[in-house]
Write a protein that holds these residues in place. Structure first.
Motif, PDB file in Angstrom:
ATOM      1  N   VAL A 113     -29.007 -19.656  -7.789  1.00  0.00           N
ATOM      2  CA  VAL A 113     -29.192 -19.207  -9.175  1.00  0.00           C
ATOM      3  C   VAL A 113     -27.856 -18.847  -9.798  1.00  0.00           C
ATOM      4  CG1 VAL A 113     -30.227 -17.394 -10.604  1.00  0.00           C
ATOM      5  CG2 VAL A 113     -31.564 -18.472  -8.803  1.00  0.00           C
ATOM      6  N   LYS A 114     -26.997 -18.193  -9.025  1.00  0.00           N
ATOM      7  CA  LYS A 114     -25.662 -17.838  -9.517  1.00  0.00           C
ATOM      8  C   LYS A 114     -24.874 -19.089  -9.904  1.00  0.00           C
ATOM      9  CE  LYS A 114     -21.385 -15.798  -7.909  1.00  0.00           C
ATOM     10  NZ  LYS A 114     -20.664 -15.292  -6.749  1.00  0.00           N
ATOM     11  N   GLY A 115     -24.958 -20.133  -9.087  1.00  0.00           N
ATOM     12  CA  GLY A 115     -24.268 -21.381  -9.389  1.00  0.00           C
ATOM     13  C   GLY A 115     -24.821 -22.057 -10.626  1.00  0.00           C
ATOM     14  N   ILE A 116     -26.138 -22.022 -10.790  1.00  0.00           N
ATOM     15  CA  ILE A 116     -26.759 -22.634 -11.973  1.00  0.00           C
ATOM     16  C   ILE A 116     -26.341 -21.885 -13.230  1.00  0.00           C
ATOM     17  CG2 ILE A 116     -28.972 -22.997 -13.146  1.00  0.00           C
ATOM     18  CD1 ILE A 116     -30.168 -23.546 -10.341  1.00  0.00           C
ATOM     19  N   THR A 164     -24.093 -23.468 -16.296  1.00  0.00           N
ATOM     20  CA  THR A 164     -24.561 -23.539 -17.676  1.00  0.00           C
ATOM     21  C   THR A 164     -23.616 -22.806 -18.609  1.00  0.00           C
ATOM     22  OG1 THR A 164     -26.028 -21.660 -17.257  1.00  0.00           O
ATOM     23  CG2 THR A 164     -26.985 -23.851 -17.124  1.00  0.00           C
ATOM     24  N   LEU A 165     -23.060 -21.686 -18.158  1.00  0.00           N
ATOM     25  CA  LEU A 165     -22.085 -20.980 -18.999  1.00  0.00           C
ATOM     26  C   LEU A 165     -20.865 -21.848 -19.257  1.00  0.00           C
ATOM     27  CD1 LEU A 165     -22.138 -17.348 -17.587  1.00  0.00           C
ATOM     28  CD2 LEU A 165     -22.857 -18.095 -19.857  1.00  0.00           C
ATOM     29  N   ILE A 166     -20.350 -22.480 -18.225  1.00  0.00           N
ATOM     30  CA  ILE A 166     -19.185 -23.355 -18.398  1.00  0.00           C
ATOM     31  C   ILE A 166     -19.532 -24.526 -19.311  1.00  0.00           C
ATOM     32  CG2 ILE A 166     -17.652 -24.961 -17.187  1.00  0.00           C
ATOM     33  CD1 ILE A 166     -17.766 -23.003 -14.814  1.00  0.00           C
ATOM     34  N   VAL A 225     -13.983 -15.835 -23.645  1.00  0.00           N
ATOM     35  CA  VAL A 225     -15.184 -15.022 -23.837  1.00  0.00           C
ATOM     36  C   VAL A 225     -15.348 -14.041 -22.692  1.00  0.00           C
ATOM     37  CG1 VAL A 225     -17.710 -15.112 -23.924  1.00  0.00           C
ATOM     38  CG2 VAL A 225     -16.371 -16.727 -25.256  1.00  0.00           C
ATOM     39  N   ILE A 226     -15.157 -14.490 -21.474  1.00  0.00           N
ATOM     40  CA  ILE A 226     -15.287 -13.613 -20.309  1.00  0.00           C
ATOM     41  C   ILE A 226     -14.218 -12.522 -20.342  1.00  0.00           C
ATOM     42  CG2 ILE A 226     -15.170 -13.524 -17.779  1.00  0.00           C
ATOM     43  CD1 ILE A 226     -17.724 -14.789 -18.855  1.00  0.00           C
TER      44      ILE A 226
END
Length: 66
Positions: free
Chosen positions: A37-40, A44-46, A56-57
């Motif tokens: 889930v962390k990778g997904i 998606t953020l990238i 943004v981060i």
């Protein structure tokens, strides 16, 4: 020669299975789900933020510490 081939084949399969078994023992099912889930989410953020991802981060992190 036939004996060597039959002996070596199960060892290769055992190594492949043992790698997954070691990962499962180390992280557990919950850990594997968490990292998936962390990778997904990261992907998606990238994808959606594109070039502005790091700005943004970094802005988000600086607002937390201000």
């Amino acid at each position: 020669m036939e004996n060597n081939n039959t002996v070596n084949e199960p060892i290769i399969e055992e190594k492949k299975n043992s790698r997954w078994k070691r990962m499962l023992k180390k992280f557990g099912i919950g850990g594997i789900i968490f990292f998936t889930v962390k990778g997904i989410i990261t992907s998606t953020l990238i994808y959606f933020l594109g070039k502005n991802f790091w700005s943004v981060i970094s802005n988000y992190i600086t607002t937390i510490f201000d």
